[in-house]
Design a protein around this motif. Structure first.
Motif, PDB file in Angstrom:
ATOM      1  N   LEU A  36      -4.618 -33.228  10.903  1.00 50.70           N
ATOM      2  CA  LEU A  36      -3.961 -31.940  11.124  1.00 50.70           C
ATOM      3  C   LEU A  36      -2.748 -32.089  12.045  1.00 50.70           C
ATOM      4  CD1 LEU A  36      -4.002 -28.939  10.491  1.00 50.70           C
ATOM      5  CD2 LEU A  36      -5.540 -28.629  12.428  1.00 50.70           C
ATOM      6  N   LEU A  37      -2.911 -32.760  13.165  1.00 51.61           N
ATOM      7  CA  LEU A  37      -1.804 -32.894  14.117  1.00 51.61           C
ATOM      8  C   LEU A  37      -0.651 -33.721  13.550  1.00 51.61           C
ATOM      9  CD1 LEU A  37      -3.757 -33.318  17.474  1.00 51.61           C
ATOM     10  CD2 LEU A  37      -2.611 -31.275  16.583  1.00 51.61           C
ATOM     11  N   LEU A  38      -0.978 -34.862  12.946  1.00 53.51           N
ATOM     12  CA  LEU A  38       0.072 -35.692  12.355  1.00 53.51           C
ATOM     13  C   LEU A  38       0.729 -34.979  11.170  1.00 53.51           C
ATOM     14  CD1 LEU A  38       1.624 -38.345  12.370  1.00 53.51           C
ATOM     15  CD2 LEU A  38      -0.222 -39.351  10.994  1.00 53.51           C
ATOM     16  N   GLY A  39      -0.092 -34.276  10.387  1.00 58.38           N
ATOM     17  CA  GLY A  39       0.441 -33.516   9.256  1.00 58.38           C
ATOM     18  C   GLY A  39       1.398 -32.420   9.699  1.00 58.38           C
ATOM     19  N   LEU A  40       1.056 -31.725  10.778  1.00 60.26           N
ATOM     20  CA  LEU A  40       1.948 -30.687  11.300  1.00 60.26           C
ATOM     21  C   LEU A  40       3.257 -31.293  11.803  1.00 60.26           C
ATOM     22  CD1 LEU A  40      -0.625 -28.431  13.175  1.00 60.26           C
ATOM     23  CD2 LEU A  40       0.738 -27.800  11.161  1.00 60.26           C
ATOM     24  N   LEU A  41       3.150 -32.419  12.493  1.00 62.28           N
ATOM     25  CA  LEU A  41       4.348 -33.092  12.990  1.00 62.28           C
ATOM     26  C   LEU A  41       5.255 -33.534  11.834  1.00 62.28           C
ATOM     27  CD1 LEU A  41       5.979 -34.288  15.370  1.00 62.28           C
ATOM     28  CD2 LEU A  41       4.623 -36.386  15.072  1.00 62.28           C
ATOM     29  N   LEU A  42       4.656 -34.164  10.832  1.00 61.93           N
ATOM     30  CA  LEU A  42       5.443 -34.612   9.675  1.00 61.93           C
ATOM     31  C   LEU A  42       6.018 -33.422   8.895  1.00 61.93           C
ATOM     32  CD1 LEU A  42       3.261 -37.595   8.453  1.00 61.93           C
ATOM     33  CD2 LEU A  42       5.591 -37.718   9.349  1.00 61.93           C
ATOM     34  N   TRP A  44       1.971 -32.403   3.987  1.00 65.37           N
ATOM     35  CA  TRP A  44       1.561 -33.619   4.691  1.00 65.37           C
ATOM     36  C   TRP A  44       0.083 -33.597   5.067  1.00 65.37           C
ATOM     37  CZ3 TRP A  44       3.972 -37.952   4.362  1.00 65.37           C
ATOM     38  CH2 TRP A  44       5.339 -37.966   4.117  1.00 65.37           C
ATOM     39  N   VAL A  45      -0.446 -32.441   5.395  1.00 63.58           N
ATOM     40  CA  VAL A  45      -1.873 -32.355   5.712  1.00 63.58           C
ATOM     41  C   VAL A  45      -2.690 -32.707   4.466  1.00 63.58           C
ATOM     42  CG1 VAL A  45      -3.765 -30.813   6.404  1.00 63.58           C
ATOM     43  CG2 VAL A  45      -1.573 -30.740   7.621  1.00 63.58           C
ATOM     44  N   LEU A  46      -2.268 -32.219   3.321  1.00 63.36           N
ATOM     45  CA  LEU A  46      -2.959 -32.554   2.075  1.00 63.36           C
ATOM     46  C   LEU A  46      -2.871 -34.053   1.792  1.00 63.36           C
ATOM     47  CD1 LEU A  46      -4.506 -31.608  -0.406  1.00 63.36           C
ATOM     48  CD2 LEU A  46      -2.316 -31.133  -1.508  1.00 63.36           C
ATOM     49  N   LEU A  47      -1.684 -34.621   1.911  1.00 65.62           N
ATOM     50  CA  LEU A  47      -1.510 -36.056   1.657  1.00 65.62           C
ATOM     51  C   LEU A  47      -2.295 -36.910   2.658  1.00 65.62           C
ATOM     52  CD1 LEU A  47       2.299 -36.093   0.821  1.00 65.62           C
ATOM     53  CD2 LEU A  47       0.393 -36.401  -0.777  1.00 65.62           C
ATOM     54  N   LEU A  48      -2.264 -36.529   3.922  1.00 60.83           N
ATOM     55  CA  LEU A  48      -2.991 -37.302   4.932  1.00 60.83           C
ATOM     56  C   LEU A  48      -4.507 -37.146   4.795  1.00 60.83           C
ATOM     57  CD1 LEU A  48      -0.689 -36.748   8.027  1.00 60.83           C
ATOM     58  CD2 LEU A  48      -0.971 -38.854   6.689  1.00 60.83           C
ATOM     59  N   THR A  49      -4.951 -35.985   4.318  1.00 54.78           N
ATOM     60  CA  THR A  49      -6.388 -35.817   4.045  1.00 54.78           C
ATOM     61  C   THR A  49      -6.817 -36.833   2.989  1.00 54.78           C
ATOM     62  OG1 THR A  49      -6.351 -33.475   4.623  1.00 54.78           O
ATOM     63  CG2 THR A  49      -8.170 -34.218   3.227  1.00 54.78           C
ATOM     64  N   LEU A  50      -6.046 -36.937   1.925  1.00 49.59           N
ATOM     65  CA  LEU A  50      -6.348 -37.918   0.874  1.00 49.59           C
ATOM     66  C   LEU A  50      -6.274 -39.345   1.429  1.00 49.59           C
ATOM     67  CD1 LEU A  50      -4.420 -36.295  -2.107  1.00 49.59           C
ATOM     68  CD2 LEU A  50      -6.898 -36.313  -1.718  1.00 49.59           C
ATOM     69  N   ALA A  51      -5.269 -39.618   2.236  1.00 55.97           N
ATOM     70  CA  ALA A  51      -5.112 -40.962   2.805  1.00 55.97           C
ATOM     71  C   ALA A  51      -6.222 -41.308   3.783  1.00 55.97           C
ATOM     72  CB  ALA A  51      -3.755 -41.073   3.502  1.00 55.97           C
ATOM     73  N   SER A  52      -6.857 -40.306   4.388  1.00 54.06           N
ATOM     74  CA  SER A  52      -7.923 -40.567   5.357  1.00 54.06           C
ATOM     75  C   SER A  52      -9.282 -40.843   4.699  1.00 54.06           C
ATOM     76  CB  SER A  52      -8.066 -39.387   6.324  1.00 54.06           C
ATOM     77  OG  SER A  52      -8.671 -38.274   5.687  1.00 54.06           O
ATOM     78  N   LEU A  53      -9.391 -40.587   3.416  1.00 54.10           N
ATOM     79  CA  LEU A  53     -10.684 -40.752   2.737  1.00 54.10           C
ATOM     80  C   LEU A  53     -11.239 -42.187   2.803  1.00 54.10           C
ATOM     81  CD1 LEU A  53     -10.267 -38.359  -0.320  1.00 54.10           C
ATOM     82  CD2 LEU A  53     -11.410 -37.933   1.872  1.00 54.10           C
TER      83      LEU A  53
END
Length: 162
Positions: free
Chosen positions: A23-29, A116-125
């Motif tokens: 969430l934090l990195l996604g908001l920043l990006l 970015w939150v959606l993309l990072l969620t997928l990348a965190s799986l």
């Protein structure tokens, strides 16, 4: 003299830090480099999907957490498991907290058009799967043995058993 391993899974990261970091990195990006893909979806539809996913995901997390409390086991994977959760929501899915958290993050991403939150969620799986879930399963199998192996064979890790 060999040291006794700690009575907890050897997870790579404390699980709540994964969605928080996403969430934090996604908001920043999103602020630095907006993609604008989700913003192209009609706001009403995006908001409805976002709210439903967030509420449904959080409901899974809360129900699973309350079930852990009701059987007297720890909810934090940094503490020992004292009981095996196989009933309630755990009779249908082995990892409702992680699945629910991912669904809730999806809801936030879609509802607020945070690509970015959606993309990072997928990348965190992969981190979630290999760094947390599989390590928890190894620990639970060592601790609870055959009852856990039977449970694992009967209930899907991430899917929903009807």
């Amino acid at each position: 003299m060999t040291a006794t391993p700690p009575d907890r899974p050897a997870i790579l990261v404390f699980p709540p830090l994964v969605p928080l970091a996403v969430l934090l990195l996604g908001l920043l990006l999103q602020w630095l480099l907006p993609l604008g893909l989700l913003a192209q979806i009609a706001p009403l539809g995006r908001h409805i999907v976002g709210i439903l996913a967030f509420v449904g995901g959080m409901a899974l997390v809360i129900v699973a957490n309350r079930f852990f409390q009701s059987i007297g086991t720890n909810t934090r994977p940094t503490l020992p498991a004292t009981a095996l959760a196989t009933e309630g929501v755990f009779a249908h899915i082995r990892n409702p907290m992680y699945v629910g958290g991912c669904i809730a993050l999806f809801g936030v991403a879609v509802g607020f058009a945070l690509d970015w939150v959606l993309l990072l969620t997928l990348a965190s799986l992969p981190l979630l799967h290999y760094g947390i879930v599989l390590r928890e399963e190894t620990y639970l199998e060592t601790k609870f043995g055959e009852p856990y192996r039977r449970y694992k064979a009967a209930v899907p890790r991430y899917g929903w058993k009807a």
